[in-house]
Scaffold this active site. Structure first.
Site, mmCIF file in Angstrom:
data_model
loop_
_atom_site.group_PDB
_atom_site.id
_atom_site.type_symbol
_atom_site.label_atom_id
_atom_site.label_comp_id
_atom_site.label_asym_id
_atom_site.label_seq_id
_atom_site.Cartn_x
_atom_site.Cartn_y
_atom_site.Cartn_z
ATOM 1 C CE1 TYR A 142 -3.724 2.488 0.763
ATOM 2 C CE2 TYR A 142 -2.298 3.295 2.519
ATOM 3 C CZ TYR A 142 -3.418 3.443 1.719
ATOM 4 O OH TYR A 142 -4.225 4.541 1.873
ATOM 5 C CG ASP A 237 6.004 3.474 0.718
ATOM 6 O OD1 ASP A 237 6.339 4.090 1.761
ATOM 7 O OD2 ASP A 237 4.825 3.361 0.357
ATOM 8 C CE LYS A 265 2.330 4.818 8.457
ATOM 9 N NZ LYS A 265 0.946 4.906 8.828
HETATM 10 N N1 HOZ Z 1 -2.921 3.353 6.429
HETATM 11 C C1 HOZ Z 1 -2.962 2.953 7.803
HETATM 12 C C2 HOZ Z 1 -2.826 1.483 7.927
HETATM 13 N N2 HOZ Z 1 -1.728 0.878 7.272
HETATM 14 C C3 HOZ Z 1 -4.232 3.367 8.459
HETATM 15 C C4 HOZ Z 1 -4.196 4.735 8.980
HETATM 16 C C5 HOZ Z 1 -5.389 5.093 9.871
HETATM 17 O O1 HOZ Z 1 -6.463 4.567 9.674
HETATM 18 O O2 HOZ Z 1 -5.240 5.911 10.773
#
Ligand code: HOZ
Length: 425
Positions: A142, A237, A265
């Site tokens: 992702y 990534d 992050k």
């Molecule tokens: N993209 C995040 C999980 N891999 C989720 C982020 C969220 O829902 O805060």
């Protein structure tokens, strides 16, 4: 009605699905998500004041634990000086220098506001730099929610069994080539099919959005070689793995040097920040130097940068990553042992503060193997742990996170609760 249920009810009337990011909705595990009122160190408290040991860590940023006092003070001080200027600041130079110093493949870096922006911009840059169209991504990885990357994607897309999004015209993804993670033969075949039109490969060097999946020996090295042979850009990534699995991210551990890296992050310390950076000759193609456009009102936001800089300084403390890796290992080894005692097919893996737990006998190497794990057992485990006061990600397709504040007592308490839950499965 409980306070959490009441809030979820209101949320569902005001916000689609009651959440501002899909995996938070508990759709794949069922039930009502707790509404978080506050957090400190390894703990969360919900709207009913129930305490949880947290292994989500805001999906990665909270490596120092929640509301680290030094980070909070830095944010307060920065906010006093102004929330946003839309003009250059000394602090953003400092954080750019700190990122360059930590990650040797990054010669120049541009700050943005999220991981999605970082990956979207890195892809555009790779296309602009090479003058090519096609990009390679891998099933279950992702890279945020921009159009060309929402094909067979991981995270929430996978959790809800709908890995390609509606609303993306097929023309927008005709240049996205999706291959199997850890399958170099697929990549070689793609280069044979499009020898001069692959702008880049984008890969999570440890996949963290289809649960945690390690690269097979030689996979990342093979991607590097193929990119070199064909003049394509290799993008790591490291939004999840950067500064989490080790001081230089996964690239520092595997020794493979990407051309571009995306981060987010941890570099924002809990505030919205992303970044992309890499070879100076490629970064020179970005506006205002080059013809690839990218911009953002809140890019390099002073409050977010203050949180990130303070976090980066703390990560440089001697022994930080050894301790983090040891603590995560204590959790995973403990969980595997307790599951085994109760005859539950279960295993785990970890690196630094990132971990995977799988209801299957061996750690998965591909999306197909992750999908083959026992989802029902995961759901029962998830709810048993949540009831017992332990907060794991509400999906069998997400990795977990340990912070430096997860000490022995916190992990041992988690294992006591897990022992009871495994016994009940
Ligand atoms: N993209 C995040 C999980 N891999 C989720 C982020 C969220 O829902 O805060």
């Amino acid at each position: 009605m409980s306070r959490n249920a009441e809030l979820f009810d209101r949320a569902c009337r005001a916000i689609p699905g009651g959440v501002n990011s899909p995996v938070r909705a508990f759709r794949s595990v069922g039930g009502t998500p707790p509404f978080i009122a506050r957090a400190r160190g390894p703990y969360l408290w919900d709207a009913e004041d129930k305490q949880y040991i947290d292994y989500v860590g805001s999906w990665g940023p909270a490596i120092l634990g929640h509301a680290d006092p030094e980070v909070v003070r830095a944010v307060q001080a920065a906010a006093e000086g102004g929330l946003s200027f839309g003009a250059p600041t000394a602090a953003e130079v400092e954080i750019a220098e700190a990122i360059i110093e930590r990650i040797p493949s990054i010669e120049q870096v541009r700050l943005v506001s999220s991981g999605t922006e970082a990956t979207m911009s890195a892809i555009r840059l790779a296309r602009g730099y090479t003058g090519r169209n096609k990009i390679i991504k891998f099933e279950g990885c992702y890279h945020g929610h921009s159009d060309s990357l929402l094909v067979k994607a991981g995270s929430g897309m996978l959790t809800f069994g709908n890995p390609s999004s509606a609303g993306v015209p097929s023309e927008f993804v005709q240049h996205t080539v999706v291959l199997r993670y850890n399958n170099l033969a697929d990549v070689k075949a793609a280069f044979a099919q499009y020898p001069d039109d692959i702008a880049c490969i984008i890969v999570e060097p440890i996949a963290g959005n289809m649960n945690m999946v390690r690269p097979a020996p030689g996979f990342l090295e093979g991607l590097r070689t193929l990119c070199d042979q064909h003049g394509s850009v290799l993008i790591f990534d490291e939004v999840m793995t950067g500064l989490r699995v080790g001081p230089q991210g996964m690239q520092g551990l595997c020794g493979v040097k990407p051309d571009l890296t995306t981060l987010a992050k941890i570099i924002g310390g809990g505030m919205p920040v992303g970044a992309f950076g890499g070879r100076a000759d490629i970064m020179a193609e970005i506006a205002p130097l080059g013809a690839v456009y990218q911009a953002g009102t809140l890019s390099g936001n002073p409050v977010a940068v203050a949180a990130g800089l303070t976090t980066l300084r703390r990560l440089a403390e001697p022994g930080f990553y050894d301790r983090l890796h040891t603590q995560t290992g204590r959790l995973i080894i403990g969980l595997v042992g307790r599951a085994r005692n109760h005859g539950v097919p279960f295993c785990g893996d970890w690196q630094g503060g990132l971990f995977g737990i799988y209801f299957r006998k061996t750690a998965p190497t591909s999306l197909a193997e992750v999908s083959d794990s026992d989802q029902d057992a995961f759901k029962r485990f998830f709810h048993g742990m949540l009831d017992g006061g332990v907060h794991f990600a509400p999906s069998a397709f997400e990795a977990g996170f340990v912070s430096i504040t997860h000490d022995d007592a916190v992990i041992d308490r988690t294992l006591e609760i897990a022992d009871k839950v495994f016994a009940s499965l």
